[in-house]
Structure formats: C-alpha cells, structure tokens
Write an enzyme that holds these catalytic residues in place. Sequence first.
Site, PDB file in Angstrom:
ATOM      1  N   VAL A  80     -10.473  10.554  -3.587  1.00 17.03           N
ATOM      2  CA  VAL A  80      -9.502  11.204  -4.364  1.00 17.03           C
ATOM      3  C   VAL A  80      -8.068  10.837  -4.170  1.00 17.03           C
ATOM      4  O   VAL A  80      -7.683  10.995  -3.132  1.00 17.03           O
ATOM      5  CB  VAL A  80      -9.665  12.726  -4.382  1.00 17.03           C
ATOM      6  CG1 VAL A  80      -9.000  13.666  -5.380  1.00 17.03           C
ATOM      7  CG2 VAL A  80     -11.150  13.286  -4.508  1.00 17.03           C
ATOM      8  N   LYS A  83     -13.391  13.748  -9.655  1.00 19.81           N
ATOM      9  CA  LYS A  83     -12.509  14.093  -8.449  1.00 19.81           C
ATOM     10  C   LYS A  83     -12.007  15.602  -8.496  1.00 19.81           C
ATOM     11  O   LYS A  83     -11.882  16.177  -7.391  1.00 19.81           O
ATOM     12  CB  LYS A  83     -11.180  13.343  -8.692  1.00 19.81           C
ATOM     13  CG  LYS A  83     -11.459  11.747  -8.371  1.00 19.81           C
ATOM     14  CD  LYS A  83     -10.358  10.941  -8.916  1.00 19.81           C
ATOM     15  CE  LYS A  83     -10.406   9.653  -8.765  1.00 19.81           C
ATOM     16  NZ  LYS A  83      -9.280   8.725  -9.227  1.00 19.81           N
ATOM     17  N   ASP A  96     -13.651  10.214 -14.556  1.00 21.06           N
ATOM     18  CA  ASP A  96     -13.480   9.939 -13.262  1.00 21.06           C
ATOM     19  C   ASP A  96     -12.688  10.996 -12.651  1.00 21.06           C
ATOM     20  O   ASP A  96     -12.805  11.567 -11.770  1.00 21.06           O
ATOM     21  CB  ASP A  96     -12.404   8.818 -13.249  1.00 21.06           C
ATOM     22  CG  ASP A  96     -11.721   8.231 -11.951  1.00 21.06           C
ATOM     23  OD1 ASP A  96     -12.274   7.752 -11.229  1.00 21.06           O
ATOM     24  OD2 ASP A  96     -10.669   8.708 -11.700  1.00 21.06           O
ATOM     25  N   ARG A 155     -21.233  -9.461  -1.786  1.00 22.80           N
ATOM     26  CA  ARG A 155     -22.184  -9.697  -2.757  1.00 22.80           C
ATOM     27  C   ARG A 155     -22.479 -11.284  -2.576  1.00 22.80           C
ATOM     28  O   ARG A 155     -23.671 -11.483  -2.854  1.00 22.80           O
ATOM     29  CB  ARG A 155     -21.861  -9.027  -3.976  1.00 22.80           C
ATOM     30  CG  ARG A 155     -22.963  -8.772  -4.895  1.00 22.80           C
ATOM     31  CD  ARG A 155     -22.799  -8.379  -6.376  1.00 22.80           C
ATOM     32  NE  ARG A 155     -21.663  -7.418  -6.071  1.00 22.80           N
ATOM     33  CZ  ARG A 155     -21.288  -6.673  -7.081  1.00 22.80           C
ATOM     34  NH1 ARG A 155     -21.558  -6.739  -8.446  1.00 22.80           N
ATOM     35  NH2 ARG A 155     -20.208  -5.966  -6.953  1.00 22.80           N
TER      36      ARG A 155
END
Lengths: 437, 437
Positions: B132, B205, B201, B45
């Site tokens: 994951v 997963k 989150d 970035r």
Amino acid sequence: MDAMRVGIIGLGTVGSGVVKILEEHADLLARRTGRTIEIVKVAVRDLNKPRAVSLPSGMVTDDPMSVATHPEVDVVVELIGGLKPARELLQAAIEAGKHVVTANKALLCEHGPDLFPLARDRNLCIAFEAAVAGGCPIIHVLSQAMTGNQITAIQAILNGTSNFILTEMYHRDQPYADAVKEAQRMGYAEADPALDVDGTDAAQKLGILVQLAFGARFTPDQFIVEGLDTIELADLQYADELGYAVKLLATARLVDGALEMHTQPTLVRHEKPIAQVDGPYNMIALEGDAVGRTWFSGMGAGQMATASAVVADLVDIAVGRAQLTYPHLTLQSSDPAIKLHPAEGIERRYYLRFNVEDRPHVMADITHVLGEMEISIASVIQHEAPEPDEVSLPGPPIVPLVIMTHRTTEGQVRQASAKLAALKCVREPRVCMPVSD
Amino acid sequence: MDAMRVGIIGLGTVGSGVVKILEEHADLLARRTGRTIEIVKVAVRDLNKPRAVSLPSGMVTDDPMSVATHPEVDVVVELIGGLKPARELLQAAIEAGKHVVTANKALLCEHGPDLFPLARDRNLCIAFEAAVAGGCPIIHVLSQAMTGNQITAIQAILNGTSNFILTEMYHRDQPYADAVKEAQRMGYAEADPALDVDGTDAAQKLGILVQLAFGARFTPDQFIVEGLDTIELADLQYADELGYAVKLLATARLVDGALEMHTQPTLVRHEKPIAQVDGPYNMIALEGDAVGRTWFSGMGAGQMATASAVVADLVDIAVGRAQLTYPHLTLQSSDPAIKLHPAEGIERRYYLRFNVEDRPHVMADITHVLGEMEISIASVIQHEAPEPDEVSLPGPPIVPLVIMTHRTTEGQVRQASAKLAALKCVREPRVCMPVSD
C-alpha cells in the site's frame, strides 16, 4: 494478563491526556500489546491543584523522585519539561532500571549524550516520539520506516506556535504582536513565547532529527538559528506578491558530503506542500535516496496529539519493539565523518527588504553594492511613495525596497547587508530571508 | 555478524531495486540491524533476460518454489504479483518456516484470511509495507505509531497511476485517452491499466488499511468502487470552476458506529491538502480520536520507493520488530461488531452533469425530479449554447448542465439519476460524483 506498570511525572496538559488515553482505551491497548498498561504512581507539583482527571489519592505524590525510582514502576514518563530537575529524575530512573518516555526536546538536546548511553548500557530505552512534532510520528518514520534509505534532506515546520502566528498574520492581515496574543489566547503560545518564536525550539527538534537521520550531533549554537522577531506583516505581503509564503523552516541536507543545517524564516513557493501548512500544524518533508520525496504532517502540539505520541511509545515498550529499536539508533555518539557545511558558504537565493530614501541615485548606490559583492538581482519591488502630505518626517520620503537575488552565499549576503547598512540612503528595518529551492 | 538470509521471487523493476539497496547500503543496513542481510537465492521467469543488476549465476533460478522452500533462506520476498502462483509460493514458504515480505495487495485482499493465520500459528510474520502506497510508510504508521488512537477516518489517494492521469488532464487540458498514453509512456501505467483506473487497485489497498485500522475485513465487492472511466476533461474544468479538484478517493470512516467505505472519483475543495497531491504521488489523511488529523504522502509506486518499503520490512524482521508486531495486528479475523454502512444511506453532496436540450421547460423538468426526490440544489452551471451554425445536429441545441446538490443520500441520488435518464430532454453523458466534506 502481564501488566506494564507506568509512573508519570507531570500531570499538566499532556500528562492528563496520557492518563485519559490509558483509561479510555484500556481494552484497545490490551489487544494491541497483549498486556495491560497500568498507572502505578503520578507526581504533581501541587497536590491541591484541581485536575482534569481523577486518580486514587494514594497514587498521587508531590515527590517526583519517588516515582522515578518506585520499585513497582517499569516505565517512567517524564512530562515536566526543562532541564532541572528532569535530568536528575531521568538519570535516577534509568539507574533504577526503568525505561523512559519523554517529550522533553531541550533535555535530549542538552543531556542526550549522557543519558542515551546510560540507558543503552543497561539494556533500557529512552523513547521520545513526543519530543518532535507531537501529532506526526516522525521518530517512528526515521527509526523504522526509512531504514533502507540514506536520508539526503529534511525540511520541516517544527514549531506549531510560530506557524500559527505566521498564518494569523498572513490570513488576517494582523501585525506580529496581535498574532502572538491570539496564539496565547488559543493556548498555542506560552505567556513567554520566546523559545518558540526565536527558533530555538525548532532548532532543538532539528538536532534530534539530524541525529537519527545522519548519525551526527549538532546543537543550535553550531548552526544558523533565526526567529520571527525581524519579520513584519509587510514581508509576508511582499513575499505573497512574489509568489511565496514565509515559513519558519528547519532544514538539514547533505550537500557534497557535508551537512547544511539552519532554522530560519524562509520564503517557500506557494505551490510547495510545506507552504500550504497552516495554523498549529507541523510538516516534515523528508528525502531519501531510495524513497524519494515524502511528507508527514500533523498537529505540532496540543494535549491529545502529544499524548498520542507518548502512548505509542508506551505501546512500543509494552510489546518490546522499542527495546529492539533503541540500540540501533544513532544516538550514542556523533559520527565524526559528518561535518557541518560552514554557514558562510551556504548557497541560496535571498529576499532583502529595507527602507530607502526616495530620491535620485539611491537605486544605483544599492545595486552598486550588490554588484560589488557579485550578487545578481532577480527581481525588485518598489511601489510608489505615498503622497507627500501623508509623510510627516522632513527630508526625502522613505519607501520600502524589496530585492530578490539570484543564488549567492550567506557570506556574500552578510557582507552586502553590512555595506548597505552603512549607506546613508538605507534605513531600518533591514530584513534578510533565504528562499527555499 | 549473524546473517539474515533472503530469497527473492521476482527480479523485475521492484526486485532489482531491492537488490540494489541491499548491495549499496550493506554497511548502513548492518549498522541499523546489527546483522548482515544476504541474498541467497533469486527466482526469475526467464533466465536469459538481461537484468539491471548482476548476480552470481548460481544464485539465480527459474524455479520459484525452490526459493520459497530453500533450506538456507530465512525470509522470502515475493514480488511477482497476481494470485497464481504467488499464493502457493507464499503458503509453501510459510509452511517451510520462512517469514514473508510481499508487495502483493491483490493476494492479501483475496487470500489474506488463509495466509495471515497460517503465519501467526507458526510464529512467523507476513510484512507488507510495499503493498500500500510504496513511498509512504502507512502500514508502519497504522501498526505502530497510531496505537494510542481509535482511528475514526481514512481518506486517501492510493493509486498513483490514476492520480497522474487526473493531474495530466487537469494541468494540460488533455482528454482522458491522451493522459493514459502519457502515463504509459512514463512507466506509471501498465499496457492494460484497467485495475488502476477502474478503482479496484485503490479499493484493495483500502481494504488492507481498514483491516489494520478497524479490525474488520471488507472486499471491493462489498462497497462502492468506481473508476475514472466516466470522467471527462469537462468535469475537471467544471469542478475547478466550482472550487474543487477531482481525485480518486478511497474513504473509510466511522459514522454512528458503522463504517462508511467507498472508492470513487470525488470532488475535493482546492485548499484541502489531498486536493493538492499531483502526479504519481499518494496521500493518506488519517484521523485518530487522540492525534486529530494527520497526512502522509510519498510516491505511489516506482522502483525505488517500493523497494524502500520492502527493505524497511526486511530490516524490521532482521531486528525482530516485525515478529513482535505481527501477532497484534488485527489481520486474523474480521470484527463482527463493525458493520458496513449501507451504501444507499451514505450522505454527501453530489456533482451531477448531463447534456440537456436547450429549450423552454427543461430546467423545470429536471428540478422537478430533484425536488420530488427531496434533493436540494446548491448551485448550477449552465453556459450559453454555442451559436446555431456550430451545431450540426437537427433539433434543439444540446448543452451541458452541471448541478451541485446539498447533502442527500446515495440512494436518493441513484433514484433521481434513473428518473432524469428517463426524461426526453436529458442525454448522455451522465456523470455523478460525490463531494468530500
């Protein structure tokens, strides 16, 4: 749909499990491979023995070589175990252009150096997920999922029978012999459980994992292999009192560039994951330089867990993965740069137990010997002797003495053990087990 | 030696780790693939930000699209996270004929249905081991090692941050807020840990694992997702007193042909392996109809564990395994035959805690409500109220009441909770957690 044609040699417990999965999950397997997996021929020892699975009579033969070399077979699954005639059968299968799936760790340990290159030179593969820790896909993990790592350590429970016996002893306060009987009753131990309990089986499996992880081949005669035979219930109880479980641990780790390797009953702190694996389960704790610590656990043996591993290998061959993986496995030769750490120099803490005479100066004699060998004592357990009237032998009462040492070497401990054995005050049994860091 | 050329988008913690492994293990990776893996282009970035790894200046750009579509790149590794611009970048990469490796579970959860078939239709693959449980190769396990099984249950700790927070609270008697600060200090939690601690989150997963294991796609808005926010230190202490640990568990299991699915703080008996996973580690307990119970554990996040997963995917692509595996994964559509079990009907035991007035008839009022809802009480903890002079509020003293129920349904518990909340004697907080079988 393109069929992959399978010949199975051996229709015992695991073989029947494989047939069951291939039949019951035919649709699932077809979705996962884009092919059908068809059993073409099955070899059994006794055609008249009743079987758990029914197969068309023309499919079954008592000539295993006819399966190994059958012109319509693409993959041969060997599930008879032992070295003979398994070796000849697999060699013939490979020479006839078949891929091979086997659960036979003894064979791979003994004849891998001949069979592995034979297959590779013909663009065939030998798949053996079922040979180590049936319910735990450690071969897949090492061959495919950890490829970004230099593996630095393996510490594993690889023999479900031994672990079941140790668990029975510990949780039910059973002596060794009773726990072995229970393992036989449950079908976890053979009538002759020698190779399970003497550490050979775990050591052979460790050899396979070491070859994949470190690219070096070492056989059980080259490293320390000890079994459960010297362990008594009392040792599990003393270990517990000190905060440890006793596990038959197979260990390989890089120490200063050399490979430390041993299979021994070992004290492991209760809070470590590997100490908490009970019953016929296996666990492999794997350390990689990138991934850090990982743990994998599943049934150590048993019909369907081992059959599951065999079928995963068949799927890998059907899809073509195994053919791509196999040439890159470090099975073909042993890396001469990887040396075994000499056993004498391996450094650990140790648990020592012996019976001693309960009279003045005994502790001084023993600690003197340890001091001479520069072995430092971390802790001691000596409980009071039983009341005199409970002791039937003449002479001073005999009491067990347990000593935990600080870090020392295998060589020093062996020398100290020999010197202690020569002391008049020290009696059998004498137990010496390492302690896991 | 044939080179595989890689473009990396994102050179943060994980990206730097990937570069480090590719550089340090170049020889090892060449042996394991028969190819070299070369970094061609890297997008960052901010070109001026100092980096942990040094790359030739011409290799680095701040235009990620130029990496995604670079003519010399074979594989694009996406490590920027988030939905935008990750989605556009991956779509452009696939349309330009690149394989893709990503650690972006949110992206796969949200845009998988578009991206997965896009890749397959072009004979490309999307590899996502790192999405994951970074340190635990559960995608490899489900896609390759368990293919002989119908998976019947997944029970998992999938968010390392939450597990670290729960562990800190429990072992250090810390309140939630202090444990979150410690997680931030250690680098395990973001400045805004919302998606970690609210269960999102872990739920995303779980969605990915369910798609691989059951071939059905469910998103977090379709099943129960609860976070740690209602949990207090007191709950961990009461659970402990009852013999349980509290874990943020992601669960999916087949019950009578329907899929029960939820991500919730859950009581787990101390002796179960998943209760013993401490700190920033993950564990996936997997049940298959053949293999039985298995457990896989490793770091939940962290630079090198996640980088290890990314490199394993790169190796799979270099060898060609990933290209064979990908078309057979059940990612392309959702099996309409697999239905979600309605949340209201899920049957479990429950832990309930609320503050109640310490006066006559309160217990009768509460047990009457539970009795009306046909919820049977298994055990109760009510400790003595503190001495009156320690209580500053007027009125009857307030004491915590903990009730463990026998098996009941989520629907019954929700109704009972609403009725209890309406009782004058019941005060905040009100905590309700399921108990794992």
